[in-house]
Design an enzyme around this catalytic site. Structure first.
Site, PDB file in Angstrom:
ATOM      1  N   ASP A 135      -6.304  32.038  39.966  1.00  0.00           N
ATOM      2  CA  ASP A 135      -6.135  31.423  38.656  1.00  0.00           C
ATOM      3  C   ASP A 135      -5.464  30.063  38.846  1.00  0.00           C
ATOM      4  O   ASP A 135      -5.128  29.684  39.967  1.00  0.00           O
ATOM      5  CB  ASP A 135      -5.340  32.347  37.730  1.00  0.00           C
ATOM      6  CG  ASP A 135      -3.957  32.639  38.280  1.00  0.00           C
ATOM      7  OD1 ASP A 135      -3.552  31.997  39.277  1.00  0.00           O
ATOM      8  OD2 ASP A 135      -3.275  33.505  37.714  1.00  0.00           O
ATOM      9  N   ASP A 188     -10.070  41.123  35.044  1.00  0.00           N
ATOM     10  CA  ASP A 188      -8.953  41.364  35.948  1.00  0.00           C
ATOM     11  C   ASP A 188      -7.804  41.881  35.099  1.00  0.00           C
ATOM     12  O   ASP A 188      -7.712  41.541  33.913  1.00  0.00           O
ATOM     13  CB  ASP A 188      -8.497  40.064  36.620  1.00  0.00           C
ATOM     14  CG  ASP A 188      -7.643  39.223  35.678  1.00  0.00           C
ATOM     15  OD1 ASP A 188      -8.222  38.531  34.829  1.00  0.00           O
ATOM     16  OD2 ASP A 188      -6.404  39.276  35.772  1.00  0.00           O
ATOM     17  N   CYS A 211     -12.896  62.531  39.191  1.00  0.00           N
ATOM     18  CA  CYS A 211     -12.680  61.379  40.074  1.00  0.00           C
ATOM     19  C   CYS A 211     -12.848  61.785  41.533  1.00  0.00           C
ATOM     20  O   CYS A 211     -12.433  62.869  41.936  1.00  0.00           O
ATOM     21  CB  CYS A 211     -11.284  60.819  39.830  1.00  0.00           C
ATOM     22  SG  CYS A 211     -10.888  59.409  40.869  1.00  0.00           S
ATOM     23  N   CYS A 267     -11.652  59.909  44.161  1.00  0.00           N
ATOM     24  CA  CYS A 267     -10.773  59.119  45.033  1.00  0.00           C
ATOM     25  C   CYS A 267      -9.985  60.048  45.959  1.00  0.00           C
ATOM     26  O   CYS A 267      -9.931  61.264  45.746  1.00  0.00           O
ATOM     27  CB  CYS A 267      -9.822  58.255  44.204  1.00  0.00           C
ATOM     28  SG  CYS A 267      -8.371  59.115  43.596  1.00  0.00           S
ATOM     29  N   CYS A 305      -7.332  62.242  44.167  1.00  0.00           N
ATOM     30  CA  CYS A 305      -7.854  63.372  43.380  1.00  0.00           C
ATOM     31  C   CYS A 305      -8.506  64.432  44.252  1.00  0.00           C
ATOM     32  O   CYS A 305      -8.480  65.616  43.915  1.00  0.00           O
ATOM     33  CB  CYS A 305      -8.836  62.865  42.334  1.00  0.00           C
ATOM     34  SG  CYS A 305      -8.016  61.900  41.071  1.00  0.00           S
ATOM     35  N   HIS A 321      -5.462  55.786  42.897  1.00  0.00           N
ATOM     36  CA  HIS A 321      -6.341  56.439  41.913  1.00  0.00           C
ATOM     37  C   HIS A 321      -6.702  55.462  40.788  1.00  0.00           C
ATOM     38  O   HIS A 321      -7.862  55.365  40.400  1.00  0.00           O
ATOM     39  CB  HIS A 321      -5.688  57.689  41.320  1.00  0.00           C
ATOM     40  CG  HIS A 321      -6.347  58.099  40.046  1.00  0.00           C
ATOM     41  ND1 HIS A 321      -7.542  58.784  40.012  1.00  0.00           N
ATOM     42  CD2 HIS A 321      -6.031  57.809  38.749  1.00  0.00           C
ATOM     43  CE1 HIS A 321      -7.913  58.929  38.750  1.00  0.00           C
ATOM     44  NE2 HIS A 321      -7.025  58.353  37.959  1.00  0.00           N
TER      45      HIS A 321
HETATM   46 ZN   LIG Z   1      -8.737  59.731  41.446  1.00  0.00          ZN
END
Ligand SMILES: [Zn+2]
Length: 376
Positions: A90, A269, A307, A309, A312, A338
């Site tokens: 930025d 973002d 999820c 990830c 998880c 996560h």
């Molecule tokens: Zn997750």
């Protein structure tokens, strides 16, 4: 630089691809924020594995610390932080207005005191372009003047006019002074105008006439109600050229991202995934989960059953809660991981839905689930 791949049939949502010298970015995309050139608490390899194709970093922070001498000697920001994928920086404008002390603004530029050591600095729009040239970021922003919400029409108009003048100077300066560690940089124009529709239109028109490589919608999500944010996105996005990427700066929460995508915005973002993660709040398909709350003491289910990830797939809510209660670092990392994954996965699903021309259906289903249970 930007290729429009597919225009969704039932909304203004669209699929695109941005090509930079550090790789491609599928849009709509979410850019995790590395304020101090790190996504807080996460290894870059884990951010990459979560599906990030680009990260954002803040010119203001890097300029103050470690300072440009260090980054120049390191050979640019990509080398300094060992991230060989695209980076967007930025302009620092937003931080100068929100963090720096004793700002003094004139058409020449902005004088401010560092919030770290009180040292005085002056930066012109040209300086901001030079700093980002030396950072070597792939996508760069011109200095702009951000206003707070609410702000008077007069204030908004002055800031908008200054933003246009600075954009003009930034573009000219960039064209005259190529160079730096990565020569190919894309400069965006930033549409300001606060919540005044005619100012937004005038600003967008002037910037489009200057022909930037992309357009940012600035000064949104600065405290105004959601319906005003959506109206501004509506107004602004519809004035921007179809063949250029559109970036809504600092947006946002999952529901805001979905609303913006529907209006044809391509890039996002926000610090919320890591900020919330560090504070013990997870974004899940069933809404926000505050992990330290007592219902999770003996909850051995995954944080979010939908999820995939690492957090998880591996750990239970009870264990995550324990880590936060014991103030263990791993808790912050696992929840941040996560959350970053959750946002990137949301973008993957959004892109899939646009491709299949069922974005609105996806949006409704997602939001119905997301707001179905108050898990706080
Ligand atoms: Zn997750």
């Amino acid at each position: 630089m930007f290729k429009l791949i597919h225009q969704e049939k039932n909304s203004r949502a669209r699929l695109g691809k941005i090509s930079t010298s550090h790789g491609e970015i599928d849009t709509p995309c979410f850019m995790p924020v590395g304020t101090h050139a790190t996504i807080k608490g996460l290894y870059p390899k884990d951010v990459l594995e979560s599906g990030a194709q680009i990260m954002l970093s803040n010119t203001y922070h890097l300029f103050l610390r470690p300072g440009m001498d260090v980054i120049r000697k390191a050979g640019g920001l990509h080398k300094f932080i060992s991230w060989d994928r695209p980076i967007l920086t930025d302009s620092g404008g937003f931080q100068i207005f929100s963090l720096a002390l004793l700002r003094k603004l004139s058409d020449k530029g902005v004088e401010f005191q560092s919030h770290i050591d009180g040292f005085r600095h002056f930066l012109s729009p040209e300086d901001i372009i030079d700093i980002q040239r030396d950072l070597g970021s792939d996508i760069i922003m011109p200095l702009d003047e951000c206003v707070h919400y609410p702000c008077s029409r007069f204030q908004a108009e002055v800031a908008m006019q200054r933003t246009i003048n600075w954009a003009k100077r930034s573009k000219r300066h960039k064209e005259e002074n190529r160079g730096g560690p990565d020569k190919k940089q894309f400069l965006f124009g930033i549409v300001q105008g606060a919540t005044y529709e005619d100012l937004r239109c005038a600003c967008a028109k002037e910037l489009v006439d200057m022909d930037f490589e992309g357009y940012s919608i600035g000064g949104v999500s600065v405290g105004e109600p959601s319906n005003l944010i959506y109206n501004m996105l509506d107004t602004t996005a519809s004035l921007l050229p179809v063949q250029r990427p559109r970036y809504a700066m600092g947006i946002g929460y999952p529901q805001d991202i979905l609303e913006a995508v529907e209006r044809g915005v391509d890039m996002f973002d926000c610090v919320v995934p890591t900020r919330y993660g560090r504070n013990g709040t997870a974004f899940t398909s069933k809404g926000k989960v505050k992990i330290v709350n007592s219902p999770y003491i003996e909850d051995f289910e995954a944080l979010d059953e939908k999820c995939s990830c690492y957090t998880c797939k591996t750990f239970s809510r009870a264990y995550l809660r324990h880590l936060f209660n014991a103030q263990e670092m791993l808790g912050l990392t696992l929840l941040s991981l996560h959350n970053v994954y959750f946002f990137l996965d949301l973008m993957r699903k959004i892109r899939g839905a646009i491709k299949d021309n069922c974005f609105l259906e996806f949006k409704n289903d997602f939001l119905e689930d997301y707001f179905s249970a108050d898990l706080l």
